[in-house]
Design a protein around this motif. Structure first.
Motif, PDB file in Angstrom:
ATOM      1  N   UNK A  53      12.516  16.484 -24.412  1.00 30.78           N
ATOM      2  CA  UNK A  53      11.307  15.888 -24.997  1.00 30.78           C
ATOM      3  C   UNK A  53      11.032  14.550 -24.314  1.00 30.78           C
ATOM      4  N   UNK A  54       9.757  14.193 -24.228  1.00 31.47           N
ATOM      5  CA  UNK A  54       9.382  12.924 -23.619  1.00 31.47           C
ATOM      6  C   UNK A  54       9.768  11.782 -24.542  1.00 31.47           C
ATOM      7  N   UNK A  55      10.525  10.824 -24.005  1.00 36.17           N
ATOM      8  CA  UNK A  55      10.956   9.675 -24.795  1.00 36.17           C
ATOM      9  C   UNK A  55       9.960   8.525 -24.697  1.00 36.17           C
ATOM     10  N   UNK A  56      10.368   7.379 -25.232  1.00 39.02           N
ATOM     11  CA  UNK A  56       9.533   6.175 -25.192  1.00 39.02           C
ATOM     12  C   UNK A  56       9.633   5.557 -23.797  1.00 39.02           C
ATOM     13  N   UNK A  57       8.522   5.115 -23.272  1.00 38.63           N
ATOM     14  CA  UNK A  57       8.514   4.462 -21.973  1.00 38.63           C
ATOM     15  C   UNK A  57       8.870   2.991 -22.088  1.00 38.63           C
ATOM     16  N   UNK A  58       9.510   2.471 -21.048  1.00 35.09           N
ATOM     17  CA  UNK A  58       9.846   1.048 -21.000  1.00 35.09           C
ATOM     18  C   UNK A  58       8.679   0.265 -20.387  1.00 35.09           C
ATOM     19  N   UNK A  59       8.643  -1.022 -20.668  1.00 35.16           N
ATOM     20  CA  UNK A  59       7.500  -1.860 -20.265  1.00 35.16           C
ATOM     21  C   UNK A  59       7.335  -1.997 -18.754  1.00 35.16           C
ATOM     22  N   UNK A  60       8.363  -1.657 -17.969  1.00 36.97           N
ATOM     23  CA  UNK A  60       8.279  -1.813 -16.513  1.00 36.97           C
ATOM     24  C   UNK A  60       7.101  -1.082 -15.895  1.00 36.97           C
ATOM     25  N   UNK A  61       6.823   0.124 -16.378  1.00 36.97           N
ATOM     26  CA  UNK A  61       5.699   0.893 -15.827  1.00 36.97           C
ATOM     27  C   UNK A  61       4.383   0.144 -16.057  1.00 36.97           C
ATOM     28  N   UNK A  62       4.204  -0.372 -17.254  1.00 40.45           N
ATOM     29  CA  UNK A  62       3.005  -1.139 -17.563  1.00 40.45           C
ATOM     30  C   UNK A  62       2.919  -2.423 -16.757  1.00 40.45           C
ATOM     31  N   UNK A  63       4.069  -3.066 -16.550  1.00 41.25           N
ATOM     32  CA  UNK A  63       4.134  -4.291 -15.743  1.00 41.25           C
ATOM     33  C   UNK A  63       3.588  -4.026 -14.344  1.00 41.25           C
ATOM     34  N   UNK A  64       4.095  -2.966 -13.672  1.00 39.75           N
ATOM     35  CA  UNK A  64       3.650  -2.666 -12.307  1.00 39.75           C
ATOM     36  C   UNK A  64       2.177  -2.267 -12.279  1.00 39.75           C
ATOM     37  N   UNK A  65       1.727  -1.532 -13.284  1.00 36.21           N
ATOM     38  CA  UNK A  65       0.331  -1.106 -13.337  1.00 36.21           C
ATOM     39  C   UNK A  65      -0.609  -2.297 -13.472  1.00 36.21           C
ATOM     40  N   UNK A  66      -0.219  -3.274 -14.284  1.00 36.75           N
ATOM     41  CA  UNK A  66      -1.083  -4.425 -14.553  1.00 36.75           C
ATOM     42  C   UNK A  66      -1.000  -5.498 -13.475  1.00 36.75           C
ATOM     43  N   UNK A  67       0.122  -5.583 -12.761  1.00 35.27           N
ATOM     44  CA  UNK A  67       0.326  -6.626 -11.764  1.00 35.27           C
ATOM     45  C   UNK A  67      -0.037  -6.184 -10.350  1.00 35.27           C
ATOM     46  N   UNK A  68      -0.591  -5.001 -10.208  1.00 34.09           N
ATOM     47  CA  UNK A  68      -0.948  -4.510  -8.874  1.00 34.09           C
ATOM     48  C   UNK A  68      -2.307  -3.822  -8.963  1.00 34.09           C
ATOM     49  N   UNK A 104       0.800  -1.230   0.000  1.00 29.96           N
ATOM     50  CA  UNK A 104       0.000   0.000   0.000  1.00 29.96           C
ATOM     51  C   UNK A 104       0.830   1.277   0.000  1.00 29.96           C
ATOM     52  N   UNK A 105       2.056   1.177  -0.525  1.00 24.40           N
ATOM     53  CA  UNK A 105       2.948   2.334  -0.526  1.00 24.40           C
ATOM     54  C   UNK A 105       3.067   2.933  -1.923  1.00 24.40           C
ATOM     55  N   UNK A 106       3.987   3.896  -2.068  1.00 30.45           N
ATOM     56  CA  UNK A 106       4.166   4.616  -3.335  1.00 30.45           C
ATOM     57  C   UNK A 106       5.464   4.168  -3.994  1.00 30.45           C
ATOM     58  N   UNK A 107       5.339   3.693  -5.235  1.00 31.07           N
ATOM     59  CA  UNK A 107       6.502   3.317  -6.041  1.00 31.07           C
ATOM     60  C   UNK A 107       6.716   4.405  -7.087  1.00 31.07           C
ATOM     61  N   UNK A 108       7.923   4.966  -7.113  1.00 27.36           N
ATOM     62  CA  UNK A 108       8.246   6.016  -8.069  1.00 27.36           C
ATOM     63  C   UNK A 108       9.104   5.508  -9.211  1.00 27.36           C
ATOM     64  N   UNK A 109       8.672   5.820 -10.441  1.00 26.64           N
ATOM     65  CA  UNK A 109       9.399   5.380 -11.643  1.00 26.64           C
ATOM     66  C   UNK A 109       9.562   6.540 -12.613  1.00 26.64           C
ATOM     67  N   UNK A 110      10.636   6.477 -13.373  1.00 25.89           N
ATOM     68  CA  UNK A 110      10.813   7.339 -14.545  1.00 25.89           C
ATOM     69  C   UNK A 110      10.781   6.375 -15.722  1.00 25.89           C
ATOM     70  N   UNK A 111       9.584   6.176 -16.328  1.00 23.57           N
ATOM     71  CA  UNK A 111       9.414   5.105 -17.308  1.00 23.57           C
ATOM     72  C   UNK A 111      10.362   5.161 -18.510  1.00 23.57           C
ATOM     73  N   UNK A 112      10.907   6.358 -18.819  1.00 23.35           N
ATOM     74  CA  UNK A 112      11.841   6.449 -19.942  1.00 23.35           C
ATOM     75  C   UNK A 112      13.131   5.679 -19.644  1.00 23.35           C
ATOM     76  N   UNK A 113      13.419   5.470 -18.352  1.00 22.06           N
ATOM     77  CA  UNK A 113      14.589   4.700 -17.975  1.00 22.06           C
ATOM     78  C   UNK A 113      15.886   5.490 -17.955  1.00 22.06           C
ATOM     79  N   UNK A 114      15.877   6.678 -18.500  1.00 18.84           N
ATOM     80  CA  UNK A 114      17.054   7.533 -18.521  1.00 18.84           C
ATOM     81  C   UNK A 114      16.604   8.972 -18.730  1.00 18.84           C
ATOM     82  N   UNK A 115      17.516   9.904 -18.471  1.00 19.42           N
ATOM     83  CA  UNK A 115      17.181  11.315 -18.663  1.00 19.42           C
ATOM     84  C   UNK A 115      17.030  11.639 -20.139  1.00 19.42           C
ATOM     85  N   UNK A 116      16.100  12.536 -20.445  1.00 14.79           N
ATOM     86  CA  UNK A 116      15.933  13.039 -21.807  1.00 14.79           C
ATOM     87  C   UNK A 116      17.035  14.059 -22.074  1.00 14.79           C
ATOM     88  N   UNK A 117      17.729  13.897 -23.187  1.00 15.55           N
ATOM     89  CA  UNK A 117      18.818  14.824 -23.527  1.00 15.55           C
ATOM     90  C   UNK A 117      18.285  16.165 -24.041  1.00 15.55           C
TER      91      UNK A 117
END
Length: 193
Positions: A120-135, A104-117
């Motif tokens: 601009x917003x980059x492509x998100x990695x599947x990890x964010x979707x994984x946590x959203x769907x599995x919880x 019941x806590x807060x998980x913080x992610x930067x879905x791009x996985x790295x800083x934008x040079x």
């Protein structure tokens, strides 16, 4: 006072005047229950700034290399951060993230996985979707609008929480769910640039 609260206060005292920080949408942040906080990533200061502006403690996933830096690594662990191996499927980090949400806590992610040079917003990695769907976590999109330049405004926007239950029912993939999350972040950025 916990080390986390002390760190949060320190970040606000040090950086609020320099970057004239503004926080918007804090009322959108759920007061209890599991939350997946997903933000764009434009600077190394994003984790402490976003964490300090969030009304609850955030457990950030952070690149493994940071935990090898002698003093910083220990501090990161004490404030609830945990390492993730970038570029591969890190089962231990996935387990740890799911446990944070299950508790019941807060998980913080930067879905791009790295800083934008280029900011601009980059492509998100599947990890964010994984946590959203599995919880059962509500997803709170966050937009950091910079740049980080002394005495220029840095604004943090928290969007309305997104419930992923309809996406779970439709059996979308983690990649598809990440696209939905990134779209929420993109909308916040476009609205407030």
């Amino acid at each position: 006072m916990s080390l986390y609260q002390f760190g949060k206060n320190l970040v606000l005292v040090l950086f609020k005047p320099i970057y004239r920080m503004e926080v918007h949408g804090r009322e959108n942040f759920p007061k209890s229950g599991s939350v997946l906080l997903c933000s764009n990533h434009i600077d190394n200061l994003d984790p402490p700034i976003v964490g300090a502006c969030t009304p609850r403690m955030v457990h950030f996933m952070a690149k493994e290399e940071l935990f090898t830096i002698p003093v910083l690594g220990k501090i990161l662990l004490k404030v609830g951060a945990f390492p993730v191996k970038r570029g591969l499927s890190d089962r231990e980090a996935l387990r740890k993230g799911l446990k944070v949400l299950k508790d019941g806590e807060v998980l913080g992610l930067f879905p791009e996985g790295t800083r934008s040079k280029d900011g601009q917003l980059g492509k998100g990695l599947a990890g964010a979707g994984f946590f959203a769907l599995r919880s059962d976590a509500l997803i709170v999109p966050c937009a950091v609008v910079g740049p980080y330049k002394p005495f220029k405004k840095v604004r943090i926007y928290f969007g309305k929480p997104l419930d992923a239950s309809e996406y779970r029912e439709r059996k979308v993939t983690a990649d598809e769910m990440t696209i939905v999350i990134m779209e929420q972040i993109r909308e916040l950025l476009e609205k407030h640039r």
